[in-house]
Design an enzyme around this catalytic site. Structure first.
Site, PDB file in Angstrom:
ATOM      1  N   GLU A   1       0.828  -1.217   0.000  1.00 59.86           N
ATOM      2  CA  GLU A   1       0.000   0.000   0.000  1.00 59.86           C
ATOM      3  C   GLU A   1       0.859   1.262   0.000  1.00 59.86           C
ATOM      4  OE1 GLU A   1      -3.233   0.012   2.851  1.00 59.86           O
ATOM      5  OE2 GLU A   1      -3.307   2.193   2.826  1.00 59.86           O
TER       6      GLU A   1
ATOM      7  N   LYS B   1      -7.193  -0.899  11.462  1.00 57.27           N
ATOM      8  CA  LYS B   1      -6.604  -1.308  10.174  1.00 57.27           C
ATOM      9  C   LYS B   1      -5.371  -0.448   9.894  1.00 57.27           C
ATOM     10  CE  LYS B   1      -6.079  -1.304   5.528  1.00 57.27           C
ATOM     11  NZ  LYS B   1      -5.171  -0.450   4.753  1.00 57.27           N
TER      12      LYS B   1
ATOM     13  N   ASP C   1       4.439 -14.552  11.349  1.00 58.20           N
ATOM     14  CA  ASP C   1       3.137 -15.001  10.867  1.00 58.20           C
ATOM     15  C   ASP C   1       2.106 -13.890  11.087  1.00 58.20           C
ATOM     16  OD1 ASP C   1       0.651 -16.163  10.569  1.00 58.20           O
ATOM     17  OD2 ASP C   1       1.192 -18.036  11.551  1.00 58.20           O
TER      18      ASP C   1
ATOM     19  N   HIS D   1      -2.783  10.347  -0.571  1.00 63.44           N
ATOM     20  CA  HIS D   1      -3.096   9.156  -1.360  1.00 63.44           C
ATOM     21  C   HIS D   1      -3.148   9.479  -2.843  1.00 63.44           C
ATOM     22  CE1 HIS D   1      -4.827   6.008   1.562  1.00 63.44           C
ATOM     23  NE2 HIS D   1      -3.743   6.554   2.008  1.00 63.44           N
TER      24      HIS D   1
HETATM   25  C1  MEV Z   1      -5.664   3.302   5.222  1.00 62.79           C
HETATM   26  O1  MEV Z   1      -4.902   2.170   4.840  1.00 62.79           O
HETATM   27  C2  MEV Z   1      -5.681   3.412   6.717  1.00 62.79           C
HETATM   28  C3  MEV Z   1      -6.559   4.526   7.301  1.00 62.79           C
HETATM   29  O2  MEV Z   1      -7.905   4.397   6.789  1.00 62.79           O
HETATM   30  C4  MEV Z   1      -6.524   4.367   8.784  1.00 62.79           C
HETATM   31  C5  MEV Z   1      -7.486   5.265   9.524  1.00 62.79           C
HETATM   32  O3  MEV Z   1      -8.547   5.616   8.981  1.00 62.79           O
HETATM   33  O4  MEV Z   1      -7.172   5.582  10.695  1.00 62.79           O
HETATM   34  C6  MEV Z   1      -6.082   5.885   6.851  1.00 62.79           C
END
Ligand code: MEV
Length: 441
Positions: free
Chosen positions: A85, A280, A296, A393
């Protein structure tokens, strides 16, 4: 269309690829060519990768990046990250630099206990089972002596075996709940070997136990397996600084920034839909280091998300607070990692990643990984409450599109500047590149 295939695993790699291309590729030559482009020219290295899994046909690359300037417990690290990513490594590097100038990250391992269980069914008198367990407990321990000898020499081994009555949750269900110290090894093989031995001994001893009826002797072991939920193998990392040093955004005062940040983390704690995305972002950092160091990541993911739900609701893994004039941001997570054994001894890039980290032990690596998660979370929340994440992004998105269009270095510079204040869409970039190329002749 594909047909069932017999004896597939016995086919050679070439034969497997031929089978695959015949059944699945519209352009057979092109498909095979792509697979082979990713083979390593060094045959021994390729064979090493072939043998990691079964039915290998090629290698699947992930970029390996590095994020420098991580000051952790006063030691400076460059952290290797394997991730596909865009923006993640840049965000980690920026957060590292930001906190390096404010004293760095502090991390501590809280505990290192691993868990494994023998799950079994017993239909007899629970009191008799408890008596039986007390009687055989020393035998259970001594039955592992050969298996644990090496680990014990280094200060690890099996630390506990308990009988757990789970019949409230499931009829006739009991466990041997075992705890282990596996030092610098993740310990999966070690734990599973111990558990399988314990299961055998449990059944043999039950069979020979004269107080049991014939039915009671028939303990049925359902399975013996380590748990990837390791709430007592935990690490904590934090950063802190005076609020006045949070001079992050021209449009927010340090104090508003701190308050908004704390609020954002509180929202992730209160609202599972946000918590999942928040965590995430943390896993972007964690998985990347876990992968780069040959650990792992599925085990780590499963265990961490279970921990995030430990009170019955899925919540934020990180915590932000303001205490007097200080901003404190921390994370606490379970992590079972290894720096010896498994891929760490085999994969040349894993070995190199561990060298970059100055040969950490498992505890050091736990701290580094937790810090990478915290840094990533800091970067994401900071963007979200200030500029939003799309700005960064979109820049990477633009570069990806330009790469697809095989843009030259000059074209990349030109279009990065051209799209600075424009919305990046695939169509608009393609059109702009075509027009530019037509103009340039
Ligand atoms: C993107 O990979 C991760 C985010 O969505 C995490 C978040 O929203 O805190 C930017």
């Amino acid at each position: 269309m594909s047909k069932p295939v017999k004896g597939f695993s016995k086919l050679s790699k070439e034969e497997k690829i031929t089978w695959l291309s015949e059944h699945y590729f519209a352009d057979k030559e092109k498909g095979v060519d792509i697979l082979k482009k990713y083979w390593n020219r060094d045959e021994r290295l390729q064979q090493l990768h072939d043998e990691f899994i079964e039915n290998t046909i090629s290698n699947y690359y992930l970029p390996l990046g590095i994020a420098p300037n991580f000051l952790i417990n006063n030691k400076l690290y460059t952290i290797p990250m394997a991730i596909e990513e865009s923006s993640v490594v840049a965000a980690a590097s920026r957060a590292a630099k930001f906190w390096m100038d404010r004293g760095g990250f502090h991390a501590e391992v809280i505990a290192t206990e691993k868990i494994g269980q023998v799950h079994f069914i017993y239909t007899g008198d629970p009191q008799k089972l408890r008596q039986f367990f007390i009687r055989i407990k020393p035998t259970l321990f001594s039955s592992l002596e050969d298996l644990t000898a090496n680990m014990r020499k280094r200060g690890g081994g099996i630390t506990g075996i308990e009988l757990v009555d789970k019949t409230q949750a499931l009829e006739h269900y009991y466990q041997l709940h075992c705890t282990f110290e596996t030092l610098d090894a993740m310990g999966a093989n070690f734990i599973n070997s111990c558990l399988e031995r314990l299961a055998e001994v449990l059944q043999e001893e039950a069979d020979a136990y004269s107080d049991f009826s014939d039915d009671e002797k028939d303990i049925q072991v359902v399975m013996s397996i380590l748990s990837n939920y390791v709430p007592n193998c935990r690490v904590r990392a934090e950063v802190r600084c005076p609020i006045s040093e949070l001079n992050e955004d021209p449009e927010l005062t340090p104090s508003s920034f701190a308050k908004k940040f704390v609020q954002a983390v509180a929202i992730a704690n209160a609202e599972p839909f946000r918590a999942v995305t928040h965590n995430k972002g943390i896993m972007n950092g964690i998985d990347a280091v876990v992968l780069a160091t040959g650990n792992d990541f599925r085990a780590v993911e499963a265990g961490i998300h279970a921990y995030a739900s430990r009170d019955g609701q899925y919540r934020s893994l990180s915590k932000a607070e303001i205490k007097e004039d200080e901003f404190i941001f921390s994370i606490e997570i379970p992590l079972a990692l290894g720096t010896v054994g498994g891929l760490t001894n085999l994969h040349p890039l894993v070995k190199l990643s561990l060298e970059i980290l100055d040969y950490p032990g498992a505890k050091d690596l736990m701290q580094i990984v937790a810090v990478a998660g915290l840094a990533q979370n800091f970067a994401a929340v900071r963007s979200l409450i200030t500029t939003g994440i799309q700005k960064g992004h979109m820049k990477m998105h633009l570069l990806n599109i330009l790469n697809q269009l095989e843009a030259s270095k000059e074209e990349k510079t030109h279009f990065t500047s051209y799209f600075k204040d424009k919305v990046v869409t695939h169509r608009d970039v393609t059109r702009a590149v075509e027009e530019y190329r037509a103009q340039q002749g």
